[in-house]
Scaffold this motif. Structure first.
Motif, short mmCIF file in Angstrom:
data_model
loop_
_atom_site.label_atom_id
_atom_site.label_comp_id
_atom_site.label_asym_id
_atom_site.label_seq_id
_atom_site.Cartn_x
_atom_site.Cartn_y
_atom_site.Cartn_z
N PRO A 153 -114.20 55.89 3.12
CA PRO A 153 -113.48 55.58 1.94
C PRO A 153 -112.15 54.45 2.25
O PRO A 153 -112.90 53.73 3.42
N VAL A 154 -111.85 54.08 1.52
CA VAL A 154 -111.02 52.31 1.80
C VAL A 154 -109.74 52.82 1.69
O VAL A 154 -108.84 53.48 0.54
N HIS A 155 -108.56 52.50 2.49
CA HIS A 155 -107.35 52.88 2.67
C HIS A 155 -106.52 51.47 2.32
O HIS A 155 -107.20 50.06 2.09
N LEU A 156 -105.66 51.64 1.56
CA LEU A 156 -104.71 51.10 0.96
C LEU A 156 -103.99 50.01 1.88
O LEU A 156 -103.65 51.01 3.13
N SER A 157 -102.97 49.07 1.96
CA SER A 157 -102.67 48.14 3.00
C SER A 157 -100.72 48.63 3.11
O SER A 157 -100.46 49.13 2.14
N GLY A 158 -101.07 48.93 4.39
CA GLY A 158 -99.30 49.03 5.15
C GLY A 158 -99.18 48.70 5.20
O GLY A 158 -97.78 48.84 6.05
N ARG A 159 -99.10 47.53 5.47
CA ARG A 159 -98.45 45.79 5.15
C ARG A 159 -97.09 45.74 4.80
O ARG A 159 -96.34 45.49 5.84
N LYS A 160 -96.71 46.14 3.50
CA LYS A 160 -95.43 46.05 4.04
C LYS A 160 -94.64 47.47 4.04
O LYS A 160 -93.16 47.01 4.53
N GLU A 161 -95.17 48.23 4.44
CA GLU A 161 -94.43 49.40 5.02
C GLU A 161 -94.07 48.79 6.83
O GLU A 161 -92.90 49.30 6.94
N LEU B 114 -101.92 46.10 12.74
CA LEU B 114 -101.84 44.75 11.75
C LEU B 114 -101.20 43.73 12.71
O LEU B 114 -100.42 43.15 13.84
N THR B 115 -102.12 42.47 12.68
CA THR B 115 -101.85 41.39 12.80
C THR B 115 -101.88 40.09 11.45
O THR B 115 -102.01 40.79 10.94
N GLU B 116 -101.88 39.03 11.97
CA GLU B 116 -101.13 37.96 10.54
C GLU B 116 -102.98 37.97 10.00
O GLU B 116 -102.15 37.57 8.76
N GLU B 117 -103.91 38.16 11.25
CA GLU B 117 -105.25 37.99 9.31
C GLU B 117 -105.52 39.14 8.87
O GLU B 117 -106.08 39.44 8.10
N TYR B 118 -104.72 40.66 9.73
CA TYR B 118 -105.75 41.37 10.17
C TYR B 118 -105.05 42.87 9.86
O TYR B 118 -104.64 42.39 10.56
N GLU B 119 -105.57 44.13 9.38
CA GLU B 119 -105.35 45.15 9.09
C GLU B 119 -106.25 46.37 9.77
O GLU B 119 -107.21 45.61 9.12
N LEU B 120 -106.29 47.18 10.60
CA LEU B 120 -107.12 47.52 11.30
C LEU B 120 -106.70 49.04 11.42
O LEU B 120 -105.90 49.15 11.76
N TRP B 121 -107.92 49.91 10.79
CA TRP B 121 -107.30 51.42 10.71
C TRP B 121 -109.30 52.34 11.74
O TRP B 121 -109.89 51.63 11.95
N CYS B 122 -108.45 53.22 12.85
CA CYS B 122 -109.45 53.80 13.62
C CYS B 122 -109.40 54.84 13.70
O CYS B 122 -107.59 55.12 14.10
N ASP B 123 -109.79 55.99 15.12
CA ASP B 123 -109.49 57.52 15.66
C ASP B 123 -109.20 57.26 16.48
O ASP B 123 -108.29 57.51 17.25
N SER B 124 -109.86 55.39 17.01
CA SER B 124 -109.53 55.19 19.12
C SER B 124 -110.16 53.95 19.25
O SER B 124 -110.60 53.69 18.18
#
Length: 629
Positions: free
Chosen positions: A581-589, A235-245
């Motif tokens: 698939p598209v992940h839902l944002s986890g920014r609030k959590e 999580l950054t100010e502009e981006y949210e990323l997911w990956c395996d590595s």
């Protein structure tokens, strides 16, 4: 008599030495090197050697210093008290008291502060520590913290230090600070020689407002390189990323993300999906491989959201500054833009009308009275080069098997290129567009002009062919010409122009039943649309018109040459573009960070240090939303 004398001498000389050898062998494991005083005392029925005054012991090439000690020879242990210090090669341990268990080669440090200093000036502090002098291994428990010479700090509930290997193991409630970075995990292995930290179990990291969660990771401090694995979430100010590595080089600002990659751009409302994403920060460049896709989130009618899904074999996005670009590339883009802004029909109408005189202003007479100073100033100003154009220019490139899906429009082609110099998307090699399902558009190549992030014009070059399904499997409206231009309003076609020799077939219905086919030929055709429906069509020059009853038509007669209706190729859903698939944002959590390190043991053993670190970091940055609980 002689034998008796010799035997007596041997007995006198050798027996004491044998006894002394046996005594030395028994006591050789521990040697008392020096002390002010040593005497035997009895405590609770046990005999001790009480050592007083700057005592020094030697065992396993290890020196034990203390103010006083009780040495239980029979029990094989030493209780050392006061300014206790152990030195072994370059490792020094200090504390209030220890119990040194000789058969176990273990010094058990206890006290309000136990400190271990290694050869690299790493300082480990705790209340409970056991040090094995034979293996040169220290174990601490009930909490401890280690700070290096650069001010980096690691703490945990328990841990181990291997002096010969120069390695620290931290286990349970691990928290770390290093170079403005913060980490927590279940287990951390730190090599003092290579300055490499390995994280395992619920790894979390923070850098200012940026944070990362993963299963485990690795930090190579000398090279500023990071590796994270298993369920990586950033999580950054502009981006949210997911990956395996994830691999990240902090010095070069290069990242590589692998396996089920998703990047959510909260500024541009875009999502990147891939199996392999490579990113360079300066200059900015992103390359997507392994079934890559991009999702553009747009505002739909009524305030709802619609999304555009685009996929290809390879997707590339990058930026450059204008002065870095090849002049030929810039000139070609500007020429495309100038051509795109021309309305061919309006130009034709203007040129076919009476020629109006263009007023010409009289040229001012040449001024030959300029002073020498003025000429010098002009020459100096001309000699100065203009400042470089630092305008940022964006590029998007998609190669091979390009697919686009939006609820009302879909596209297939081989490749797509876009640059913000002209804001034109160019589409190549057998492109096909489906609009509102029943409309199909083909050409050898296409271009689309966007202004203010809105579609303004579309151009079909060479063999433009538009098909609109009137009755499935039977009747299709068709327009064919060398070139077509579409004009958009609110992202819907409001006008189209067919240029350079037009052939068209239209089917006319009476009472919802198709009865007639009109065949049209002309040089130019223009149509006006409203809400996607044709309101009026105008034909210009060399007009031919015929009408045929549909019952007299053969299939060949009702199809223009090269007719190719391809509904089976249309991406009917976004899953025909990408299965990812598209992940839902986890920014609030994740905001604010509920697991940011508290440094309980650092506060105890290096009092005030972490408070100063956090205050110094916050003074260098406008704001850090992470707060200690």
């Amino acid at each position: 008599m002689r034998r008796a004398i010799i035997w007596t001498l041997l007995t006198v000389l050798l027996l004491p030495q044998a006894a002394s050898a046996r005594e030395e062998k028994r006591d050789s494991l521990v040697r008392l090197i020096s002390a002010d005083m040593a005497r035997l005392v009895e405590i609770d029925g046990m005999e001790y050697r009480k050592i007083v005054g700057e005592a020094v012991f030697l065992h396993n090439d290890t020196y034990l210093y203390c103010d006083s000690a009780y040495w239980n020879v029979k029990g094989d242990y030493i209780d050392a008290i006061g300014h206790v210090r152990i030195e072994q090669e370059n490792t020094v341990l200090t504390g209030d008291s220890i119990k040194y268990v000789i058969p176990e080669n273990t010094a058990r440090f206890r006290g309000h502060l136990v400190e271990l200093l290694d050869k690299d000036s790493n300082i480990l502090r705790t209340n409970h520590l056991d040090y094995n002098t034979k293996d040169s291994v220290a174990f601490f428990y009930r909490g401890g913290a280690m700070k290096d010479s650069d001010g980096n700090l690691i703490e945990s509930l328990t841990g181990r230090y291997q002096a010969r290997l120069g390695k620290f193991d931290f286990i349970g409630e691990v928290e770390m600070f290093s170079d403005s970075l913060f980490f927590t995990c279940d287990t951390l292995y730190y090599d003092t020689g290579t300055e490499v930290a390995e994280f395992y179990g619920r790894t979390r990291g923070w850098y200012g407002p940026n944070c990362i969660y993963s299963g485990d990771g690795r930090y190579e401090r000398p090279h500023e390189k990071f590796y994270f694995h298993r369920d990586v979430h950033i999580l950054t100010e502009e981006y949210e990323l997911w990956c395996d590595s994830l691999y990240y080089d902090r010095n070069t600002e290069y990242s590589r993300l692998l396996g089920n990659v998703q990047l959510l751009d909260t500024v541009d409302n875009a999502i990147a999906l891939a199996g392999d994403l490579r990113y360079w920060n300066d200059p900015r460049r992103a390359e997507l491989y392994r079934d890559p896709a991009v999702v553009l989130i747009t505002e739909g009618e009524g305030g709802g959201r619609d999304s555009v899904f685009m996929a290809s074999d390879t997707l590339i996005y990058y930026t450059r500054r204008m002065f870095e670009l090849d002049s030929a590339l810039v000139a070609a883009a500007k020429e495309r833009y100038d051509v795109a802004m021309v309305d061919p029909l309006a130009s034709m109408k203007k040129n076919s009308g009476p020629q109006s005189a263009v007023p010409q202003s009289a040229a001012a007479p040449e001024d030959t009275t300029a002073s020498a100073d003025t000429v010098a100033v002009v020459q100096d100003s001309l000699a100065l080069p203009p400042p470089p154009d630092t305008t940022s220019v964006s590029f998007v490139e998609a190669y091979h098997n390009v697919r686009i899906y939006k609820s009302d429009i879909q596209l297939l082609c081989d490749s797509l290129l876009f640059t913000s110099i002209d804001s034109i998307a160019r589409i190549f090699k057998e492109p096909v567009i489906w609009y509102e399902i029943r409309n199909q558009i083909t050409a050898d190549s296409m271009q689309f002009l966007l202004r203010n992030q809105t579609l303004e014009k579309g151009f079909l070059f060479s063999n433009a062919f538009v098909i609109s399904e009137e009755e499935p499997g039977k009747y299709y409206h068709q327009i064919k010409s060398p070139e077509m231009i579409g004009y958009f309003k609110d992202n819907q076609v409001s006008r189209f122009d067919a240029l350079g020799g037009v052939n068209a077939l239209f089917f006319v219905a009476e009472d919802s039943v198709v009865t007639t086919m009109n065949q049209k030929e002309c040089r130019l055709m223009t149509g006006r649309l409203k809400d996607g429906q044709v309101q009026r069509i105008l034909y210009t020059e060399n007009i031919k018109s015929d009408a045929y009853p549909v019952e007299e038509l053969t299939e060949d007669k009702s199809r223009l040459r090269n007719f190719n209706w391809m509904p089976d190729l249309r991406p009917a859903t976004r899953y025909d573009v990408t299965q990812r698939p598209v992940h839902l944002s986890g920014r609030k959590e994740m905001t604010p960070a509920p697991w940011f390190p508290e440094f309980r043991y650092a506060d105890r053993y290096f009092e005030g240090y972490m408070e100063g670190v956090l205050a110094e970091i916050e003074s260098r940055k406008p704001i850090i939303w992470i707060e200690r609980q």
